[in-house]
Design a protein around this motif. Structure first.
Motif, PDB file in Angstrom:
ATOM      1  N   UNK A 104       0.977  -1.037   0.207  1.00  0.00           N
ATOM      2  CA  UNK A 104       0.179  -0.107  -0.001  1.00  0.00           C
ATOM      3  C   UNK A 104       0.790   1.287   0.022  1.00  0.00           C
ATOM      4  N   UNK A 105       1.802   1.484   0.940  1.00  0.00           N
ATOM      5  CA  UNK A 105       2.916   2.498   0.964  1.00  0.00           C
ATOM      6  C   UNK A 105       3.705   2.523  -0.274  1.00  0.00           C
ATOM      7  N   UNK A 106       3.928   1.327  -0.775  1.00  0.00           N
ATOM      8  CA  UNK A 106       4.629   1.367  -2.224  1.00  0.00           C
ATOM      9  C   UNK A 106       3.850   1.774  -3.215  1.00  0.00           C
ATOM     10  N   UNK A 107       2.620   1.821  -3.307  1.00  0.00           N
ATOM     11  CA  UNK A 107       1.816   2.033  -4.407  1.00  0.00           C
ATOM     12  C   UNK A 107       1.808   3.784  -4.268  1.00  0.00           C
ATOM     13  N   UNK A 108       1.934   4.340  -2.831  1.00  0.00           N
ATOM     14  CA  UNK A 108       1.620   5.798  -2.575  1.00  0.00           C
ATOM     15  C   UNK A 108       2.893   6.251  -3.480  1.00  0.00           C
ATOM     16  N   UNK A 109       4.108   5.537  -2.850  1.00  0.00           N
ATOM     17  CA  UNK A 109       5.432   6.213  -3.160  1.00  0.00           C
ATOM     18  C   UNK A 109       5.507   6.102  -4.762  1.00  0.00           C
ATOM     19  N   UNK A 110       5.132   4.928  -5.302  1.00  0.00           N
ATOM     20  CA  UNK A 110       4.909   4.819  -6.932  1.00  0.00           C
ATOM     21  C   UNK A 110       4.514   6.125  -7.571  1.00  0.00           C
ATOM     22  N   UNK A 128       5.060   0.645 -17.500  1.00  0.00           N
ATOM     23  CA  UNK A 128       6.137  -0.213 -17.217  1.00  0.00           C
ATOM     24  C   UNK A 128       7.205   0.383 -15.977  1.00  0.00           C
ATOM     25  N   UNK A 129       7.250   1.916 -15.974  1.00  0.00           N
ATOM     26  CA  UNK A 129       8.088   2.429 -14.835  1.00  0.00           C
ATOM     27  C   UNK A 129       7.514   2.165 -13.703  1.00  0.00           C
ATOM     28  N   UNK A 130       6.043   2.407 -13.678  1.00  0.00           N
ATOM     29  CA  UNK A 130       5.241   2.115 -12.153  1.00  0.00           C
ATOM     30  C   UNK A 130       5.626   0.756 -11.867  1.00  0.00           C
ATOM     31  N   UNK A 131       5.457  -0.422 -12.787  1.00  0.00           N
ATOM     32  CA  UNK A 131       5.522  -1.492 -12.373  1.00  0.00           C
ATOM     33  C   UNK A 131       7.117  -1.936 -12.031  1.00  0.00           C
ATOM     34  N   UNK A 132       7.892  -1.230 -12.507  1.00  0.00           N
ATOM     35  CA  UNK A 132       9.147  -1.808 -12.300  1.00  0.00           C
ATOM     36  C   UNK A 132       9.556  -1.133 -10.862  1.00  0.00           C
ATOM     37  N   UNK A 133       8.886   0.019 -10.786  1.00  0.00           N
ATOM     38  CA  UNK A 133       9.258   0.871  -9.344  1.00  0.00           C
ATOM     39  C   UNK A 133       8.698   0.022  -8.087  1.00  0.00           C
ATOM     40  N   UNK A 134       7.313  -0.559  -8.541  1.00  0.00           N
ATOM     41  CA  UNK A 134       6.592  -1.075  -7.649  1.00  0.00           C
ATOM     42  C   UNK A 134       7.394  -2.474  -7.110  1.00  0.00           C
ATOM     43  N   UNK A 192      16.264  -2.342 -11.596  1.00  0.00           N
ATOM     44  CA  UNK A 192      16.316  -0.766 -11.752  1.00  0.00           C
ATOM     45  C   UNK A 192      16.651  -0.525 -13.225  1.00  0.00           C
ATOM     46  N   UNK A 193      17.339  -1.365 -13.690  1.00  0.00           N
ATOM     47  CA  UNK A 193      17.868  -1.264 -15.187  1.00  0.00           C
ATOM     48  C   UNK A 193      16.825  -1.376 -16.173  1.00  0.00           C
TER      49      UNK A 193
END
Length: 226
Positions: A104-110, A128-134, A192-193
């Motif tokens: 949940x916090x990860x979604x907020x920070x995403x 793609x960026x959001x999934x990778x960051x999540x 990350x890459x």
């Protein structure tokens, strides 16, 4: 049970404070990325999209450490286990609640990361960026949480998480070069890459399962000790 445990953590002051700190950390990363600083004469900011995303994902380390502190310093889990009547069920519920909080916090920070990425680099908020960051924040959060619970000390858990790739990985890779891609740090770098072939995807999944199992077993052991 899971909802009650999530509510218990969410209402603690320390978690609210560290959530604010985590958001500040992500904002700071992209603020630095916007600054006209350089390590050489080129004038190029050393923070790239990948390095900024990696640094921003470390915000979940703060959240995971807070969740571990709440659990380690609390004796409520043992009481709840007695009331539930099943240590395994209680351990599963507790670990699930912690992971849900991380997600949940990860979604907020995403969302904060996506906004910072757009401002700093002009990239749109791509799926793609959001999934990778999540994936990055969940991996970091679960790893720190499980290692801290397993060690019974947050500082020791953080030391293991950060120092093993720095001190132990080079020595092992020197002896057995074939295992260079099997460390969790390698899986995190691949995330990350943005290049995540099948082998690295499997390595990331295996490490995530290992951390989840380690966290579950550490909670079971703590309940038995109580």
């Amino acid at each position: 049970m899971v909802k009650a445990l999530i509510y218990k953590d969410a209402t603690t002051r320390i978690l609210r404070v560290v959530c604010l700190l985590a958001m500040c950390w992500v904002s700071l990363v992209y603020t630095v990325a916007l600054m006209p600083i350089s390590l050489d004469a080129s004038g190029t900011n050393p923070l790239t999209v990948e390095s900024s995303t990696t640094l921003a994902s470390q915000a979940l380390v703060i959240i995971a450490a807070a969740l571990a502190i709440i659990e380690i310093n609390s004796g409520e889990t043992a009481i709840a286990a007695l009331l539930v009547g099943s240590r395994r069920r209680m351990a599963f519920s507790l670990m699930t609640a912690k992971v849900v909080s991380i997600v949940v916090v990860g979604l907020m920070l995403t969302m904060v990361n996506a906004i910072g990425n757009f401002i700093a680099y002009g990239h749109g908020v791509s799926g793609r960026l959001m999934i990778r960051y999540m994936m990055l924040v969940v991996m970091n959060g679960v790893a720190v949480l499980s290692l801290s619970l397993l060690a019974g000390n947050v500082l020791l858990g953080l030391s293991i998480y950060f120092l093993v790739p720095i001190l132990l990985e080079p020595f092992i890779v020197y002896l057995v070069p074939a295992v260079s891609d099997l460390f969790y740090s390698s899986a995190i770098r691949s995330l990350a890459d943005g290049a995540l072939p099948l082998q690295n995807s499997l390595v990331s999944l295996v490490w995530l399962l290992v951390f989840l199992l380690a966290g579950y077993l550490s909670i079971v052991v703590r309940i038995l000790e109580w």
